[in-house]
Design a protein around this motif. Structure first.
Motif, PDB file in Angstrom:
ATOM      1  N   ARG A 195     -12.678   2.326   0.569  1.00 58.25           N
ATOM      2  CA  ARG A 195     -13.385   2.951  -0.373  1.00 58.25           C
ATOM      3  C   ARG A 195     -12.516   3.530  -1.378  1.00 58.25           C
ATOM      4  NH1 ARG A 195     -18.654   5.120  -0.728  1.00 58.25           N
ATOM      5  NH2 ARG A 195     -18.943   3.463   0.774  1.00 58.25           N
ATOM      6  N   CYS A 196     -12.407   2.758  -2.794  1.00 61.28           N
ATOM      7  CA  CYS A 196     -11.489   3.306  -3.753  1.00 61.28           C
ATOM      8  C   CYS A 196     -12.161   4.429  -4.705  1.00 61.28           C
ATOM      9  CB  CYS A 196     -10.937   2.319  -4.511  1.00 61.28           C
ATOM     10  SG  CYS A 196      -9.678   2.699  -5.928  1.00 61.28           S
ATOM     11  N   THR A 197     -11.567   5.449  -4.955  1.00 60.59           N
ATOM     12  CA  THR A 197     -12.249   6.684  -5.566  1.00 60.59           C
ATOM     13  C   THR A 197     -11.196   7.149  -6.366  1.00 60.59           C
ATOM     14  OG1 THR A 197     -11.459   8.432  -3.962  1.00 60.59           O
ATOM     15  CG2 THR A 197     -13.598   7.316  -3.190  1.00 60.59           C
ATOM     16  N   PRO A 198     -11.756   8.173  -7.511  1.00 62.47           N
ATOM     17  CA  PRO A 198     -10.754   8.763  -8.277  1.00 62.47           C
ATOM     18  C   PRO A 198      -9.580   9.253  -7.592  1.00 62.47           C
ATOM     19  CG  PRO A 198     -13.042   9.116  -8.910  1.00 62.47           C
ATOM     20  CD  PRO A 198     -13.184   8.335  -7.725  1.00 62.47           C
ATOM     21  N   ARG A 199      -9.813  10.001  -6.449  1.00 61.00           N
ATOM     22  CA  ARG A 199      -8.686  10.733  -5.865  1.00 61.00           C
ATOM     23  C   ARG A 199      -7.687   9.782  -5.149  1.00 61.00           C
ATOM     24  NH1 ARG A 199      -8.867  14.788  -0.586  1.00 61.00           N
ATOM     25  NH2 ARG A 199      -9.797  12.895   0.550  1.00 61.00           N
ATOM     26  N   ASN A 200      -8.192   8.708  -4.311  1.00 59.41           N
ATOM     27  CA  ASN A 200      -7.221   7.830  -3.787  1.00 59.41           C
ATOM     28  C   ASN A 200      -6.790   6.513  -4.326  1.00 59.41           C
ATOM     29  OD1 ASN A 200      -9.286   6.076  -3.433  1.00 59.41           O
ATOM     30  ND2 ASN A 200      -9.879   6.765  -1.457  1.00 59.41           N
ATOM     31  N   THR A 201      -7.101   6.510  -5.689  1.00 59.42           N
ATOM     32  CA  THR A 201      -6.733   5.402  -6.530  1.00 59.42           C
ATOM     33  C   THR A 201      -5.380   4.707  -6.352  1.00 59.42           C
ATOM     34  OG1 THR A 201      -8.319   5.760  -8.242  1.00 59.42           O
ATOM     35  CG2 THR A 201      -6.543   4.421  -8.667  1.00 59.42           C
ATOM     36  N   ALA A 202      -4.426   5.663  -6.082  1.00 54.57           N
ATOM     37  CA  ALA A 202      -2.928   5.513  -5.893  1.00 54.57           C
ATOM     38  C   ALA A 202      -2.716   4.805  -4.873  1.00 54.57           C
ATOM     39  CB  ALA A 202      -1.865   6.646  -6.176  1.00 54.57           C
ATOM     40  N   MET A 203      -3.584   4.859  -3.716  1.00 54.18           N
ATOM     41  CA  MET A 203      -3.195   4.196  -2.243  1.00 54.18           C
ATOM     42  C   MET A 203      -3.710   2.687  -2.466  1.00 54.18           C
ATOM     43  SD  MET A 203      -4.938   6.363   0.728  1.00 54.18           S
ATOM     44  CE  MET A 203      -3.765   6.132   1.907  1.00 54.18           C
ATOM     45  N   PHE A 204      -4.575   2.366  -3.459  1.00 51.42           N
ATOM     46  CA  PHE A 204      -4.753   0.947  -3.631  1.00 51.42           C
ATOM     47  C   PHE A 204      -3.879   0.317  -4.592  1.00 51.42           C
ATOM     48  CE2 PHE A 204      -8.487   2.908  -1.829  1.00 51.42           C
ATOM     49  CZ  PHE A 204      -8.983   1.766  -1.106  1.00 51.42           C
ATOM     50  N   GLY A 205      -2.600   0.867  -5.088  1.00 50.21           N
ATOM     51  CA  GLY A 205      -1.890   0.394  -5.979  1.00 50.21           C
ATOM     52  C   GLY A 205      -0.752  -0.127  -5.074  1.00 50.21           C
TER      53      GLY A 205
ATOM     54  N   TYR B 170       1.453   8.741  -3.747  1.00 50.61           N
ATOM     55  CA  TYR B 170      -0.017   9.108  -3.682  1.00 50.61           C
ATOM     56  C   TYR B 170       0.095  10.572  -3.302  1.00 50.61           C
ATOM     57  CZ  TYR B 170      -4.552  10.200  -1.569  1.00 50.61           C
ATOM     58  OH  TYR B 170      -5.536  10.829  -1.544  1.00 50.61           O
ATOM     59  N   VAL B 171      -0.309  11.608  -4.581  1.00 50.56           N
ATOM     60  CA  VAL B 171      -0.131  12.972  -4.265  1.00 50.56           C
ATOM     61  C   VAL B 171      -1.828  13.599  -4.499  1.00 50.56           C
ATOM     62  CG1 VAL B 171       0.827  15.118  -5.428  1.00 50.56           C
ATOM     63  CG2 VAL B 171       2.379  13.055  -5.258  1.00 50.56           C
ATOM     64  N   TYR B 172      -2.111  14.335  -3.550  1.00 55.49           N
ATOM     65  CA  TYR B 172      -3.467  14.917  -3.752  1.00 55.49           C
ATOM     66  C   TYR B 172      -3.449  16.334  -3.331  1.00 55.49           C
ATOM     67  CZ  TYR B 172      -4.025  14.910   1.230  1.00 55.49           C
ATOM     68  OH  TYR B 172      -3.824  15.197   2.825  1.00 55.49           O
ATOM     69  N   PHE B 173      -4.395  16.945  -3.908  1.00 50.72           N
ATOM     70  CA  PHE B 173      -4.523  18.358  -3.730  1.00 50.72           C
ATOM     71  C   PHE B 173      -5.473  18.925  -2.673  1.00 50.72           C
ATOM     72  CE2 PHE B 173      -6.290  22.578  -5.431  1.00 50.72           C
ATOM     73  CZ  PHE B 173      -5.024  23.270  -5.395  1.00 50.72           C
ATOM     74  N   THR B 174      -5.216  19.696  -1.687  1.00 55.31           N
ATOM     75  CA  THR B 174      -5.958  20.030  -0.801  1.00 55.31           C
ATOM     76  C   THR B 174      -6.148  21.522  -0.165  1.00 55.31           C
ATOM     77  OG1 THR B 174      -6.910  19.298   1.539  1.00 55.31           O
ATOM     78  CG2 THR B 174      -4.631  19.789   1.161  1.00 55.31           C
ATOM     79  N   TYR B 175      -7.277  21.963   0.375  1.00 59.11           N
ATOM     80  CA  TYR B 175      -7.423  23.423   0.683  1.00 59.11           C
ATOM     81  C   TYR B 175      -7.327  24.264  -0.505  1.00 59.11           C
ATOM     82  CZ  TYR B 175      -7.642  22.043   5.645  1.00 59.11           C
ATOM     83  OH  TYR B 175      -8.098  21.203   6.799  1.00 59.11           O
ATOM     84  N   GLY B 176      -7.497  23.950  -1.692  1.00 63.92           N
ATOM     85  CA  GLY B 176      -7.684  24.580  -2.818  1.00 63.92           C
ATOM     86  C   GLY B 176      -6.013  25.231  -3.276  1.00 63.92           C
ATOM     87  N   ALA B 177      -5.265  24.837  -2.598  1.00 64.33           N
ATOM     88  CA  ALA B 177      -3.909  25.397  -2.589  1.00 64.33           C
ATOM     89  C   ALA B 177      -2.773  24.503  -2.663  1.00 64.33           C
ATOM     90  CB  ALA B 177      -3.649  26.567  -1.489  1.00 64.33           C
ATOM     91  N   HIS B 178      -2.718  23.353  -1.836  1.00 62.06           N
ATOM     92  CA  HIS B 178      -1.640  22.447  -1.559  1.00 62.06           C
ATOM     93  C   HIS B 178      -1.474  21.163  -2.030  1.00 62.06           C
ATOM     94  CE1 HIS B 178      -0.951  25.912   1.032  1.00 62.06           C
ATOM     95  NE2 HIS B 178      -2.100  25.801   1.747  1.00 62.06           N
ATOM     96  N   TYR B 179      -0.353  20.487  -2.564  1.00 60.89           N
ATOM     97  CA  TYR B 179      -0.171  19.236  -2.906  1.00 60.89           C
ATOM     98  C   TYR B 179       0.339  18.665  -1.731  1.00 60.89           C
ATOM     99  CZ  TYR B 179      -1.478  20.557  -7.778  1.00 60.89           C
ATOM    100  OH  TYR B 179      -2.183  20.938  -8.842  1.00 60.89           O
ATOM    101  N   LEU B 180      -0.088  17.425  -1.423  1.00 55.74           N
ATOM    102  CA  LEU B 180       0.505  16.625  -0.179  1.00 55.74           C
ATOM    103  C   LEU B 180       1.095  15.299  -0.680  1.00 55.74           C
ATOM    104  CD1 LEU B 180      -0.653  18.644   1.515  1.00 55.74           C
ATOM    105  CD2 LEU B 180      -1.271  16.952   3.010  1.00 55.74           C
ATOM    106  N   LEU B 181       2.362  14.888  -0.514  1.00 57.66           N
ATOM    107  CA  LEU B 181       3.168  13.856  -0.927  1.00 57.66           C
ATOM    108  C   LEU B 181       3.083  12.721   0.173  1.00 57.66           C
ATOM    109  CD1 LEU B 181       4.950  12.274  -2.970  1.00 57.66           C
ATOM    110  CD2 LEU B 181       6.916  13.321  -1.882  1.00 57.66           C
ATOM    111  N   ASN B 182       2.579  11.636  -0.452  1.00 57.88           N
ATOM    112  CA  ASN B 182       2.763  10.061   0.369  1.00 57.88           C
ATOM    113  C   ASN B 182       3.159   9.124  -0.371  1.00 57.88           C
ATOM    114  OD1 ASN B 182       0.118  10.646   2.589  1.00 57.88           O
ATOM    115  ND2 ASN B 182       0.018  11.794   0.457  1.00 57.88           N
ATOM    116  N   VAL B 183       4.013   8.223   0.404  1.00 57.57           N
ATOM    117  CA  VAL B 183       4.450   6.887  -0.250  1.00 57.57           C
ATOM    118  C   VAL B 183       3.500   6.040   0.062  1.00 57.57           C
ATOM    119  CG1 VAL B 183       6.261   5.413  -0.390  1.00 57.57           C
ATOM    120  CG2 VAL B 183       6.802   7.890   0.365  1.00 57.57           C
ATOM    121  N   VAL B 184       3.049   5.012  -0.719  1.00 56.72           N
ATOM    122  CA  VAL B 184       2.293   3.888  -0.597  1.00 56.72           C
ATOM    123  C   VAL B 184       3.097   2.935  -0.073  1.00 56.72           C
ATOM    124  CG1 VAL B 184       0.570   2.232  -1.751  1.00 56.72           C
ATOM    125  CG2 VAL B 184       0.654   4.583  -2.327  1.00 56.72           C
TER     126      VAL B 184
END
Length: 212
Positions: free
Chosen positions: A77-87, A93-107
């Motif tokens: 499921r491609c959504t506005p948040r996870n679009t980078a994962m489908f690239g 792929y950087v996303y914001f969670t728990y109202g406080a933190h950014y997490l860094l992923n490598v696609v």
DNA sequence: AGAATGATCCTCT
DNA sequence: GAGGATCATTCTC
């Protein structure tokens, strides 16, 4: 001014970078151990050595690109948040969670296949005083020993979502693979699905990892 | 429109 | 070891 040796070094790094994506995502997660995370900021260069990663795959209910249906089956499921994962691979792929933190992923896989490696901890190498300022602590072992901590220490936010990690100002420079004996394998942290998959990897006996 | 959830971190005990 | 902070994202109605 770029010297000849700089160009050669750059070519070697480029080769290692592109060869990375022929492996499976758990393999890539292991191969990223020892790689350098480099951020060129206005305040100076920040460098860390990756010591802890986790793999998230396209058949994995814990993956952000995967949705579990009522009957227990999974779909992409491609959504506005996870679009980078489908690239394409090699992007952030950087996303914001728990109202406080950014997490860094490598696609990690070709476009359309949502897989990534979460960077969970690095060993700070350069720009440490700068990291202390960003983190608001002088305890060096607490600077980058967690996925939310390291992005804060490195000044990595959502603006880097989709960024090509082979290009400045934010890069990952692969190194030689670690000896198998130095790599510890464990289950992933902080998830509620597929909790038994052995897809967390860290440098054994490193004091810089998030949790033993 | 409302509600639940979360790949975390920090501060207690 | 447990619980609260805090809010964007996503799903459901």
């Amino acid at each position: 001014m770029l010297s000849v040796s700089d160009s050669v070094d750059a070519a070697i790094v480029r080769t290692a970078w592109q060869e990375l994506w022929q492996y499976t995502t758990p393999e890539i997660a292991q191969r990223l151990l020892g790689a350098l995370l480099v951020h060129a900021t206005a305040d100076g260069l920040l460098v860390g050595r990756i010591v802890e990663t986790e793999a998230y795959s396209s058949d994995d209910p814990a993956c952000h690109g995967v949705r579990t249906l009522a009957d227990g089956s999974t779909v992409h499921r491609c959504t506005p948040r996870n679009t980078a994962m489908f690239g394409p691979p090699g992007r952030a792929y950087v996303y914001f969670t728990y109202g406080a933190h950014y997490l860094l992923n490598v696609v990690t896989q070709p476009a359309g296949q949502p897989e990534a490696v979460l960077i969970r901890a690095v060993e700070p190498l350069e720009g440490i005083s700068n990291m202390c300022t960003r983190r608001g602590t002088a305890v060096v072992t607490q600077l980058t020993n967690g996925p939310g901590k390291l992005t804060q220490a490195f000044g990595i936010t959502g603006t880097y979502n989709g960024h090509d990690l082979s290009q400045p100002p934010l890069r990952i420079l692969p190194g030689d693979s670690l000896p198998v004996a130095e790599i510890a394998v464990a289950t992933r942290i902080g998830i509620s699905r597929a909790t038994t998959r052995p897809w967390r990897f860290y440098v054994r006996q490193s004091p810089w990892i998030s949790k033993r």
